[in-house]
Scaffold this active site. Sequence first.
Site, PDB file in Angstrom:
ATOM      1  N   LYS A 174       0.676  -1.206   0.003  1.00 35.67           N
ATOM      2  CA  LYS A 174      -0.089   0.073  -0.051  1.00 35.67           C
ATOM      3  C   LYS A 174       0.812   1.121  -0.076  1.00 35.67           C
ATOM      4  O   LYS A 174       1.896   1.274   0.306  1.00 35.67           O
ATOM      5  CB  LYS A 174      -1.004   0.134   1.243  1.00 35.67           C
ATOM      6  N   ASP A 220      -2.886  -1.753  10.149  1.00 31.39           N
ATOM      7  CA  ASP A 220      -2.870  -1.665   8.474  1.00 31.39           C
ATOM      8  C   ASP A 220      -3.365  -3.139   8.009  1.00 31.39           C
ATOM      9  O   ASP A 220      -3.731  -3.255   6.919  1.00 31.39           O
ATOM     10  CB  ASP A 220      -1.405  -1.652   8.177  1.00 31.39           C
TER      11      ASP A 220
END
Length: 299
Positions: A10, A138
Amino acid sequence: MSVTVRVPAKVNVQLGVGAARPDGFHDLANVFLAVSLYDEVTAARDADGLRVTCEGPDAGEVPLDRTNLAARAALALAERYGRAPDVHLHIAKDIPVAGGMAGGSADGAAALLACDALWGTGASRDELLAICAELGSDVPFSLVGGAALGTGRGEKLTGLEVGGEFHWVFALAGRGLSTPAVFREFDRLAEGDIPAPVADQAVLDALAKGDSTALAVAVSNDLQPAALSLHPELGDTLAAGRAAGALAALVSGSGPTTAFLAPDAGSASDIAGVLRASGTCRDVRTASGPAAGATVLGS
């Protein structure tokens, strides 16, 4: 039998950080975009119990004990369903280690999905996301992929529309940065009252329109000053990427990977070549987003 899951890295196109909470975490306005750099985690039955192996760039830096998020994911799922965590988890790494691109979180999400398929536990999406949130801030986004706004400490996700493809160059630093250390430095550098973080509407609009030029103006990372304070050499890498024609340059997450938004795939390749020759980083990768979240490849 074995199951292999592919999971993306990401980049944070916005990372708004609030003041430290009583629990030590920080409230975030975290706009995630999954990009096409992937780890693969293979889960296979193992009568000898839980085992973790790893291959790929910087594999030697990956812990192979039960502190690894992939191992913790398998243990959490096994405990929830009352079974022995007899599984061999093999991680094929391509996401930078300790690079601010959620590589460890990605492995946790991938292992969770792979073990669910291998063991036939039939966990619901909500159950998997709840376990992900227990594992780390996350990890839920690594499972979901695409683009999302993460609030709370980043684990509460709202999916976002993306109207096009965004092209990125990632420059890998010569040494890693500890996420907790970067947050501690953020706290040290903070002056006065820190406002509650909110999503920047300009970022959300640029994603929805697929407008790289507009996104370049809007990207931001409140952790960047802290990362640069701990790793000043990153400033040279950011400058080199800007000079090479990047629309925007920023530290990815807590760093030390630096991210450069390019107008298109060809420009990304050109920027990567300049950065590779600049001597300011140890390696360079190109990717695009949004990318799909954790996906079972086969069994």
